[in-house]
Design a protein around this motif. Structure first.
Motif, short mmCIF file in Angstrom:
data_model
loop_
_atom_site.label_atom_id
_atom_site.label_comp_id
_atom_site.label_asym_id
_atom_site.label_seq_id
_atom_site.Cartn_x
_atom_site.Cartn_y
_atom_site.Cartn_z
N TYR B 7 0.81 -1.22 0.00
CA TYR B 7 0.00 0.00 0.00
C TYR B 7 0.85 1.27 0.00
O TYR B 7 1.95 1.29 0.54
N SER B 8 0.29 2.31 -0.61
CA SER B 8 0.95 3.61 -0.58
C SER B 8 -0.02 4.63 0.03
O SER B 8 -1.20 4.33 0.23
N GLY B 9 0.49 5.83 0.29
CA GLY B 9 -0.32 6.87 0.90
C GLY B 9 -1.53 7.27 0.08
O GLY B 9 -2.50 7.83 0.60
N GLU B 38 -14.06 8.36 1.78
CA GLU B 38 -13.20 8.02 0.65
C GLU B 38 -11.77 8.52 0.85
O GLU B 38 -10.98 8.54 -0.09
N SER B 39 -11.43 8.94 2.05
CA SER B 39 -10.10 9.54 2.27
C SER B 39 -8.98 8.54 2.02
O SER B 39 -9.14 7.33 2.22
N THR B 40 -7.83 9.08 1.62
CA THR B 40 -6.67 8.24 1.39
C THR B 40 -5.98 7.95 2.72
O THR B 40 -6.24 8.61 3.74
N ILE B 41 -5.06 7.00 2.67
CA ILE B 41 -4.30 6.65 3.87
C ILE B 41 -3.56 7.88 4.38
O ILE B 41 -3.56 8.19 5.58
N ASP B 42 -2.94 8.61 3.46
CA ASP B 42 -2.17 9.79 3.86
C ASP B 42 -3.08 10.84 4.52
O ASP B 42 -2.72 11.40 5.57
N GLU B 43 -4.25 11.08 3.94
CA GLU B 43 -5.17 12.08 4.52
C GLU B 43 -5.60 11.67 5.93
O GLU B 43 -5.57 12.48 6.85
N VAL B 44 -5.98 10.40 6.07
CA VAL B 44 -6.45 9.95 7.38
C VAL B 44 -5.32 10.05 8.42
O VAL B 44 -5.54 10.50 9.55
N CYS B 45 -4.10 9.66 8.02
CA CYS B 45 -2.97 9.74 8.94
C CYS B 45 -2.75 11.19 9.39
O CYS B 45 -2.61 11.47 10.58
N GLN B 47 -4.85 13.70 9.42
CA GLN B 47 -5.95 14.16 10.28
C GLN B 47 -5.77 13.68 11.72
O GLN B 47 -6.22 14.33 12.65
N ASN B 48 -5.13 12.53 11.87
CA ASN B 48 -5.01 11.96 13.22
C ASN B 48 -3.62 12.11 13.83
O ASN B 48 -3.31 11.49 14.84
N GLY B 49 -2.79 12.92 13.16
CA GLY B 49 -1.46 13.16 13.71
C GLY B 49 -0.57 11.93 13.71
O GLY B 49 0.26 11.77 14.60
N VAL B 50 -0.77 11.05 12.71
CA VAL B 50 0.06 9.84 12.63
C VAL B 50 1.05 10.01 11.48
O VAL B 50 0.68 10.48 10.41
N ASP B 51 2.28 9.63 11.70
CA ASP B 51 3.31 9.72 10.67
C ASP B 51 3.02 8.69 9.57
O ASP B 51 3.06 7.48 9.82
N THR B 52 2.74 9.19 8.35
CA THR B 52 2.32 8.28 7.27
C THR B 52 3.37 7.23 6.91
O THR B 52 3.03 6.03 6.80
N PRO B 53 4.65 7.60 6.70
CA PRO B 53 5.63 6.56 6.35
C PRO B 53 5.72 5.45 7.40
O PRO B 53 5.85 4.27 7.05
N THR B 54 5.63 5.84 8.67
CA THR B 54 5.70 4.83 9.72
C THR B 54 4.48 3.92 9.67
O THR B 54 4.59 2.69 9.76
N PHE B 55 3.31 4.52 9.50
CA PHE B 55 2.07 3.74 9.40
C PHE B 55 2.17 2.75 8.25
O PHE B 55 1.89 1.56 8.40
N LEU B 56 2.63 3.23 7.09
CA LEU B 56 2.73 2.36 5.92
C LEU B 56 3.77 1.26 6.12
O LEU B 56 3.57 0.12 5.69
N ALA B 57 4.86 1.60 6.80
CA ALA B 57 5.89 0.59 7.04
C ALA B 57 5.32 -0.55 7.88
O ALA B 57 5.54 -1.73 7.58
N VAL B 58 4.56 -0.20 8.92
CA VAL B 58 3.97 -1.23 9.79
C VAL B 58 2.95 -2.05 9.01
O VAL B 58 2.95 -3.29 9.05
N GLY B 74 14.81 5.26 5.45
CA GLY B 74 15.20 6.05 6.61
C GLY B 74 14.35 7.23 7.09
O GLY B 74 14.83 8.00 7.90
N ASN B 75 13.10 7.40 6.61
CA ASN B 75 12.35 8.52 7.15
C ASN B 75 11.27 8.08 8.13
O ASN B 75 10.24 8.73 8.29
N LEU B 76 11.52 6.96 8.78
CA LEU B 76 10.55 6.51 9.79
C LEU B 76 10.79 7.26 11.08
O LEU B 76 11.90 7.66 11.40
N LYS B 77 9.71 7.41 11.85
CA LYS B 77 9.83 8.08 13.14
C LYS B 77 9.93 7.02 14.24
O LYS B 77 8.94 6.36 14.55
#
Lengths: 199, 229
Positions: B7-9, B38-45, B47-58, B74-77
């Motif tokens: 998956y991507s953002g 219909e929001s994307t993963i990036d939009e939802v992240c 909105q909720n203050g979640v780091d998108t790259p980290t979310f996607l990595a998990v 290397g841009n994970l938090k």
């Protein structure tokens, strides 16, 4: 085909890697595959992951050979399979335990993988009378020495029996052995000093 | 072993969950509520203050059948990962394990086999204690170590110690499941089989949890340690 549950793959092509993984999955359920991205960390990863089989594309191997890998990771039992994406690399393969090529059929690959497993891996899973005896003593909390004395065996023999029991049943904790012994009615709860508390 | 999508953002968040129902666990650990539209993963992240790259990595790590152990660039938090893991610890200890224990107790109330129920519950209690110890160790040593590294503070901890003591905590849970399936003759009933199913999914969930630790957190800390040296 008990031996190859955990596989490690050195293959730089995403496409070939995915193909290999898909085919292994068709041969056996529950196979775990770890991909090595950086061959310079291969030995370290073998030590960490303890795979059963290593699939190595000699073109991506960066000078690694089965004998070097086995010696330097202290894994003489590691099965090394050459994953050949190029017919010209056939000549480098003799040192490997097996070789599979991208033009092999599914059946050929399956047969080669089955041939890798040592004969008789589907050994007897039921316990012998002596092993059952030992289970009951272990569950009752006796030490290896106490068990050895009771059965006129050496401690070493008791340890060997316990190891065989663990591998036959695939139970590696004494709490697990207790559940096994009670569920299969080898011992009664009273025998192991367990009241009915919490029942 | 079916092929899974990466998956991507730009993918739809609802789509992610609908296609992979076990992502529900991941969402609650990141504190992301439902109702995505219909929001994307990036939009939802965002909105909720979640780091998108980290979310996607998990997410992508959990969806891979065999871990490919390829670290996203290397841009994970690290702090987002430790927070995720901390929430997962709470989930297992406060919520999941107590429920399984209660269900085991209910499912194994056959009076003729009360003995089995006693040893199974004892096994499970010991197991919970072991996992608790393991997780407490991480909370006490590993997570503070990450905070220290990020703040440039020196401490005496080294992540290599952790890699060595990291046990396969899900395998003991599977041991219990296997014993019950193979050797508990005559066990039956909807409740019993349902709790076996619970144990199975919980062990899977723990395996994925450990994957995040081994494949994302440990290499990140190794990197931070190298930079700090």
């Amino acid at each position: 085909m008990k031996r190859f549950l955990k596989c490690m793959v050195v293959e730089s092509s995403d496409l070939l890697y995915a193909g290999l993984v898909a085919m292994l999955g068709q041969i056996r359920a529950g196979i775990q595959v770890v991909r090595v991205q950086d061959v310079s960390r291969l030995r370290e990863q073998i030590k960490r992951e303890q795979p059963d089989v290593l699939f190595l594309n000699p073109l991506d191997g960066g000078g690694e050979t089965p004998s070097k890998i086995k010696a330097n990771t202290d894994r003489p039992d590691l099965l090394c399979v050459a994953f050949l994406s190029d017919l010209s690399s056939l000549s480098v393969a003799p040192e490997y335990d097996a070789q599979i090529g991208i033009y092999d059929s599914f059946e050929q690959i399956r047969d080669k993988m089955e041939a890798l497993s040592p004969k008789g891996t589907e050994e007897e899973k039921t316990l012998s009378q002596r092993e059952k005896e030992i289970v009951t003593y272990v569950v009752k909390g006796l030490t290896n020495k106490q068990i050895a004395d009771k059965l006129f065996l050496s401690q070493h023999t008791v340890v060997t029996h316990r190891r065989n029991i663990a591998s036959k049943l695939n139970i590696h904790s004494s709490a697990g052995l207790t559940v096994y012994a009670i569920a299969s009615k080898l011992v009664r709860l009273e025998d192991i000093g367990g009241g009915m508390k919490g029942a | 072993m079916t092929a899974k999508k990466t998956y991507s953002g730009k993918d739809s968040m609802a789509g992610l969950v609908l296609e992979n129902i076990n992502m529900l666990f991941v969402l609650s650990r990141f504190g992301i509520p439902m109702g995505f539209g219909e929001s994307t993963i990036d939009e939802v992240c965002r909105q909720n203050g979640v780091d998108t790259p980290t979310f996607l990595a998990v997410v992508n790590l959990n969806l891979q059948d065999g871990p490919s152990r390829s670290l996203p660039n290397g841009n994970l938090k690290p702090e987002a990962i430790t927070e995720y893991l901390h929430n997962a610890h709470e989930y297992f200890l406060q919520y999941r394990f107590p429920i399984i224990k209660e269900r085991l107790r209910e499912a194994m109330n056959d009076k003729d086999r009360a003995d089995v129920s006693v040893v199974v519950l004892r096994f499970f209690d010991e197991y919970i204690a072991e996992v608790k110890k393991h997780m407490a160790y991480e909370e006490k040593n590993v997570f503070p170590h990450v905070r220290n590294l990020l703040q440039g503070k020196a401490d005496n901890y080294q992540i290599s110690v952790f890699s060595k003591r990291h046990d396969q905590i899900e395998s003991r849970l599977n041991e219990l499941r296997d014993i019950l399936i193979k050797y508990y003759k005559g066990a039956t009933g909807h409740a019993f089989n349902a709790v076996l199913f619970d144990i199975f999914t919980c062990a899977e969930d723990l395996r994925e949890h450990n994957e995040v630790e081994d494949a994302l957190l440990v290499p990140l800390i190794e990197q931070l340690e190298k930079q700090a040296r």
